[in-house]
Design an enzyme around this catalytic site. Structure first.
Site, PDB file in Angstrom:
ATOM      1  N   GLN A 204       0.841  -1.204   0.000  1.00 38.90           N
ATOM      2  CA  GLN A 204       0.000   0.000   0.000  1.00 38.90           C
ATOM      3  C   GLN A 204       0.871   1.246   0.000  1.00 38.90           C
ATOM      4  O   GLN A 204       1.562   1.519   0.988  1.00 38.90           O
ATOM      5  CB  GLN A 204      -0.879  -0.032   1.261  1.00 38.90           C
ATOM      6  CG  GLN A 204      -1.658   1.227   1.521  1.00 38.90           C
ATOM      7  CD  GLN A 204      -2.474   1.119   2.807  1.00 38.90           C
ATOM      8  OE1 GLN A 204      -3.490   0.440   2.837  1.00 38.90           O
ATOM      9  NE2 GLN A 204      -2.022   1.761   3.853  1.00 38.90           N
TER      10      GLN A 204
ATOM     11  N   TYR B 101       0.687   4.691   0.319  1.00 39.93           N
ATOM     12  CA  TYR B 101       0.000   5.933   0.701  1.00 39.93           C
ATOM     13  C   TYR B 101       0.992   6.920   1.337  1.00 39.93           C
ATOM     14  O   TYR B 101       1.196   8.011   0.839  1.00 39.93           O
ATOM     15  CB  TYR B 101      -1.098   5.667   1.745  1.00 39.93           C
ATOM     16  CG  TYR B 101      -2.355   4.968   1.285  1.00 39.93           C
ATOM     17  CD1 TYR B 101      -2.563   4.587  -0.032  1.00 39.93           C
ATOM     18  CD2 TYR B 101      -3.372   4.682   2.203  1.00 39.93           C
ATOM     19  CE1 TYR B 101      -3.731   3.946  -0.425  1.00 39.93           C
ATOM     20  CE2 TYR B 101      -4.548   4.056   1.818  1.00 39.93           C
ATOM     21  CZ  TYR B 101      -4.721   3.686   0.508  1.00 39.93           C
ATOM     22  OH  TYR B 101      -5.880   3.061   0.147  1.00 39.93           O
ATOM     23  N   SER B 102       1.604   6.512   2.486  1.00 39.01           N
ATOM     24  CA  SER B 102       2.390   7.472   3.285  1.00 39.01           C
ATOM     25  C   SER B 102       3.613   7.965   2.524  1.00 39.01           C
ATOM     26  O   SER B 102       4.231   7.231   1.751  1.00 39.01           O
ATOM     27  CB  SER B 102       2.859   6.812   4.581  1.00 39.01           C
ATOM     28  OG  SER B 102       1.778   6.328   5.304  1.00 39.01           O
TER      29      SER B 102
ATOM     30  N   SER C  71       4.721  -1.326   3.881  1.00 35.38           N
ATOM     31  CA  SER C  71       4.901  -2.697   4.385  1.00 35.38           C
ATOM     32  C   SER C  71       4.967  -3.691   3.230  1.00 35.38           C
ATOM     33  O   SER C  71       4.188  -3.590   2.278  1.00 35.38           O
ATOM     34  CB  SER C  71       3.731  -3.088   5.289  1.00 35.38           C
ATOM     35  OG  SER C  71       3.661  -2.221   6.391  1.00 35.38           O
TER      36      SER C  71
ATOM     37  N   GLU D 175     -12.163  -3.984   5.962  1.00 36.83           N
ATOM     38  CA  GLU D 175     -11.766  -5.017   6.931  1.00 36.83           C
ATOM     39  C   GLU D 175     -12.400  -4.815   8.301  1.00 36.83           C
ATOM     40  O   GLU D 175     -12.087  -5.548   9.231  1.00 36.83           O
ATOM     41  CB  GLU D 175     -10.253  -4.953   7.145  1.00 36.83           C
ATOM     42  CG  GLU D 175      -9.433  -5.629   6.095  1.00 36.83           C
ATOM     43  CD  GLU D 175      -7.985  -5.666   6.555  1.00 36.83           C
ATOM     44  OE1 GLU D 175      -7.456  -6.765   6.693  1.00 36.83           O
ATOM     45  OE2 GLU D 175      -7.390  -4.596   6.772  1.00 36.83           O
TER      46      GLU D 175
ATOM     47  N   GLU E 171      -2.969   9.734  18.537  1.00 34.77           N
ATOM     48  CA  GLU E 171      -3.399  11.149  18.601  1.00 34.77           C
ATOM     49  C   GLU E 171      -4.507  11.405  17.568  1.00 34.77           C
ATOM     50  O   GLU E 171      -5.499  12.090  17.865  1.00 34.77           O
ATOM     51  CB  GLU E 171      -2.211  12.093  18.334  1.00 34.77           C
ATOM     52  CG  GLU E 171      -1.175  12.139  19.442  1.00 34.77           C
ATOM     53  CD  GLU E 171      -0.231  10.947  19.448  1.00 34.77           C
ATOM     54  OE1 GLU E 171      -0.218  10.174  18.457  1.00 34.77           O
ATOM     55  OE2 GLU E 171       0.490  10.762  20.448  1.00 34.77           O
TER      56      GLU E 171
HETATM   57  C1  FAD Z   1       4.612  -0.852  11.179  1.00 27.95           C
HETATM   58  C2  FAD Z   1       4.057   0.185  10.248  1.00 27.95           C
HETATM   59  C3  FAD Z   1       3.588  -0.193   8.997  1.00 27.95           C
HETATM   60  C4  FAD Z   1       3.100   0.757   8.107  1.00 27.95           C
HETATM   61  N1  FAD Z   1       2.698   0.345   6.865  1.00 27.95           N
HETATM   62  C5  FAD Z   1       2.295   1.271   5.962  1.00 27.95           C
HETATM   63  C6  FAD Z   1       1.946   0.866   4.628  1.00 27.95           C
HETATM   64  O1  FAD Z   1       1.988  -0.331   4.277  1.00 27.95           O
HETATM   65  N2  FAD Z   1       1.607   1.826   3.739  1.00 27.95           N
HETATM   66  C7  FAD Z   1       1.537   3.136   4.080  1.00 27.95           C
HETATM   67  O2  FAD Z   1       1.186   3.950   3.227  1.00 27.95           O
HETATM   68  N3  FAD Z   1       1.873   3.559   5.329  1.00 27.95           N
HETATM   69  C8  FAD Z   1       2.248   2.654   6.270  1.00 27.95           C
HETATM   70  N4  FAD Z   1       2.612   3.062   7.543  1.00 27.95           N
HETATM   71  C9  FAD Z   1       2.650   4.488   7.846  1.00 27.95           C
HETATM   72  C10 FAD Z   1       1.585   4.969   8.805  1.00 27.95           C
HETATM   73  O3  FAD Z   1       0.333   5.017   8.175  1.00 27.95           O
HETATM   74  C11 FAD Z   1       2.049   6.343   9.298  1.00 27.95           C
HETATM   75  O4  FAD Z   1       3.243   6.141  10.058  1.00 27.95           O
HETATM   76  C12 FAD Z   1       1.024   7.029  10.178  1.00 27.95           C
HETATM   77  O5  FAD Z   1      -0.103   7.379   9.412  1.00 27.95           O
HETATM   78  C13 FAD Z   1       1.600   8.298  10.842  1.00 27.95           C
HETATM   79  O6  FAD Z   1       2.161   9.125   9.881  1.00 27.95           O
HETATM   80  P1  FAD Z   1       3.661   9.669  10.044  1.00 27.95           P
HETATM   81  O7  FAD Z   1       4.541   8.523  10.386  1.00 27.95           O
HETATM   82  O8  FAD Z   1       3.982  10.471   8.839  1.00 27.95           O
HETATM   83  O9  FAD Z   1       3.622  10.614  11.307  1.00 27.95           O
HETATM   84  P2  FAD Z   1       3.132  12.138  11.350  1.00 27.95           P
HETATM   85  O10 FAD Z   1       1.818  12.248  10.669  1.00 27.95           O
HETATM   86  O11 FAD Z   1       4.234  13.004  10.875  1.00 27.95           O
HETATM   87  O12 FAD Z   1       2.916  12.347  12.883  1.00 27.95           O
HETATM   88  C14 FAD Z   1       4.010  12.597  13.793  1.00 27.95           C
HETATM   89  C15 FAD Z   1       3.428  12.797  15.184  1.00 27.95           C
HETATM   90  O13 FAD Z   1       2.541  13.934  15.172  1.00 27.95           O
HETATM   91  C16 FAD Z   1       1.251  13.576  15.630  1.00 27.95           C
HETATM   92  N5  FAD Z   1       0.234  14.301  14.860  1.00 27.95           N
HETATM   93  C17 FAD Z   1       0.190  14.479  13.517  1.00 27.95           C
HETATM   94  N6  FAD Z   1      -0.907  15.181  13.173  1.00 27.95           N
HETATM   95  C18 FAD Z   1      -1.581  15.449  14.318  1.00 27.95           C
HETATM   96  C19 FAD Z   1      -2.796  16.113  14.623  1.00 27.95           C
HETATM   97  N7  FAD Z   1      -3.550  16.647  13.656  1.00 27.95           N
HETATM   98  N8  FAD Z   1      -3.195  16.167  15.919  1.00 27.95           N
HETATM   99  C20 FAD Z   1      -2.446  15.607  16.916  1.00 27.95           C
HETATM  100  N9  FAD Z   1      -1.269  14.956  16.692  1.00 27.95           N
HETATM  101  C21 FAD Z   1      -0.851  14.882  15.414  1.00 27.95           C
HETATM  102  C22 FAD Z   1       1.145  12.077  15.342  1.00 27.95           C
HETATM  103  O14 FAD Z   1       0.186  11.452  16.168  1.00 27.95           O
HETATM  104  C23 FAD Z   1       2.566  11.610  15.620  1.00 27.95           C
HETATM  105  O15 FAD Z   1       2.745  11.417  16.999  1.00 27.95           O
HETATM  106  C24 FAD Z   1       3.075   2.131   8.471  1.00 27.95           C
HETATM  107  C25 FAD Z   1       3.528   2.514   9.732  1.00 27.95           C
HETATM  108  C26 FAD Z   1       4.017   1.556  10.616  1.00 27.95           C
HETATM  109  C27 FAD Z   1       4.512   2.014  11.969  1.00 27.95           C
END
Ligand code: FAD
Length: 410
Positions: free
Chosen positions: A144, A146-147, A179, A262, A394
């Protein structure tokens, strides 16, 4: 008692005789499945070179292949596409029994759980015929995309661009935390196709061949030692027109729907696992150390364990409620956020307690509890990700605050 023993009743019509008959059939299905799973998984684990290794991606993929080869795939799909058309109650039984026998989750979770129902819902006939067989047989693994480094919680900010090119699109961008990307043959990518439109409105959903020239995958090593996710770079990758799922610039709507497919079953294997780990922690708490001290003699340990037992029970009820809602066809609501926070934070507390009880065995991965120490330590390390993936705690709290409690937007 099973986690979802009431599930059959949800499928039955209101008439109680029909309910009894549906519940009886579901129970018969459970017993037959349990028998097959227990022996097939034991044979598989025994035959694995060096012994069962549920943490290895090769092992997980091979077991998933075995399931698919034996027809345990496409459980809810229409028969026209090779599926079994099982009602949700039986799919739930499958997920529960599969976890119960100790088998690990596969590596094509995203293909089976997210992409397949999305193609069934939004794909045209050619896309269904092209992509579903590869998932059914597990020949094609999906990831996937997305991120991105600047788009995680705020997913609509994706900057990966798909620009028009003769016969399709040119894709350029950088995805992260993808992933299984290094194992995947295909990736569904959220890409910007209209840079002028409002950020949710200019995105499209593309099915990208990971073997295309210009795709580069760089695995990221996790705290567990494995590299289950990767960075993915797209440099002038050609994506044909027929790889667009749904309509141009409708990607956000598709991605949101994909996330909901899901919801009835996602937590089932995780909660079965939670209950299994809770039993292991109880054994650890009752085990005397070298000095004859029993951790369960401590009120604090008993209190923490009792709270986790209550968590396990409440989470099972929440999971049943989500399943019942999905069976009724209720639209997905914010309740899923409450379950996600509750499960991920309770799971971290559970594994913190297990680590404390394991003591030095947690580091050595051996000792009185043998292989279980290594498994619990691995689970502890992995659980750090559970409050981040699929929406951080969060973000889930924001959803609960705004959509359940009616608080003003931050
Ligand atoms: C094991 C694992 C597998 C994953 N697999 C995939 C995958 O297959 N495909 C994919 O696309 N992504 C995947 N991800 C990514 C995952 O979706 C993102 O890590 C997640 O959405 C958080 O985004 P970020 O890491 O950019 O953190 P950020 O969005 O940068 O956030 C950083 C911090 O700021 C806080 N924060 C951000 N915005 C706000 C707000 N509006 N209010 C309060 N707090 C806030 C967050 O809670 C976090 O603590 C995976 C992540 C993990 C850990």
């Amino acid at each position: 008692m099973t986690l979802l023993e009431n599930a059959a009743r949800e499928d039955a019509v209101r008439d109680s005789a029909a309910q009894d008959s549906a519940a009886g059939e579901t129970e018969a299905f459970r017993l037959e499945l349990r028998g097959w799973l227990e022996s097939a998984y034991a044979d598989f684990a025994r035959a694995w070179p060096g012994g069962a290794d549920p943490r290895s991606l090769d092992y997980r993929r091979a077991w998933e292949d075995t399931l698919c080869a034996n027809g345990w795939s496409g459980l809810g799909w229409p028969k026209a596409y090779g599926g079994k058309e099982l009602p949700l109650s039986r799919q739930a039984v499958f997920h529960e029994e599969h976890a119960r026998c100790g088998a690990p989750l596969g590596v094509n979770l995203i293909g089976h759980g997210i992409l397949a129902p999305t193609v069934l819902h939004f794909g045209d006939e050619a896309q269904k015929r092209r992509f579903l067989p590869g998932i059914l047989s597990n020949r094609e693994v999906w990831c996937q995309g997305y991120s991105e480094p600047g788009a995680g919680s705020d997913l609509a900010s994706v900057r990966t661009r798909a620009e028009p090119a003769p016969g399709g699109f040119r894709l350029n961008g950088h995805k992260i935390w993808t992933s299984f990307a290094d194992r995947a043959q295909w990736c569904f990518v959220l890409a910007r196709t209209d840079p002028q439109a409002a950020k949710h409105k200019g995105l499209s959903f593309l099915l990208v061949d990971m073997g295309s020239p210009g795709v580069r995958v760089e695995p990221i090593r996790q705290i567990t030692g494995e590299a289950e996710f990767s960075e993915v770079f797209f440099e002038d990758v050609f994506v044909p027109q027929d790889a667009l799922l749904g309509e141009l610039n409708q990607g956000w709507k598709i991605a949101m729907a994909a996330a909901s497919f899901e919801r009835g079953t996602y937590f089932i294997p995780r909660l079965v696992r939670f209950a299994q780990e809770l039993r292991q922690v109880r054994e650890l708490a009752l085990r005397a150390d070298a000095h004859g001290r029993v951790p369960a003699a401590s009120a604090s340990v008993r209190h923490r364990w009792a709270r986790l037992a209550a968590d396990s029970h409440v989470l099972a009820l929440k999971s049943q409620r989500a399943l019942a809602g999905a069976q009724r066809g209720d639209p997905p609501g914010p309740e899923g956020s409450s379950t996600k926070i509750h499960w991920s934070e309770a799971h971290q507390r559970l594994l913190e307690l297990s680590l404390q009880l394991l003591g030095e065995d947690a580091c050595l991965g051996v000792g009185a509890v043998g292989a279980r120490a290594a498994e619990l330590t691995h689970a502890y390390l992995w659980s750090r990700a559970e409050t981040i993936l699929a929406g951080t705690s969060e973000i889930q709290r924001n959803i609960i605050a705004e959509q359940m409690l009616g608080l003003p937007k931050a």
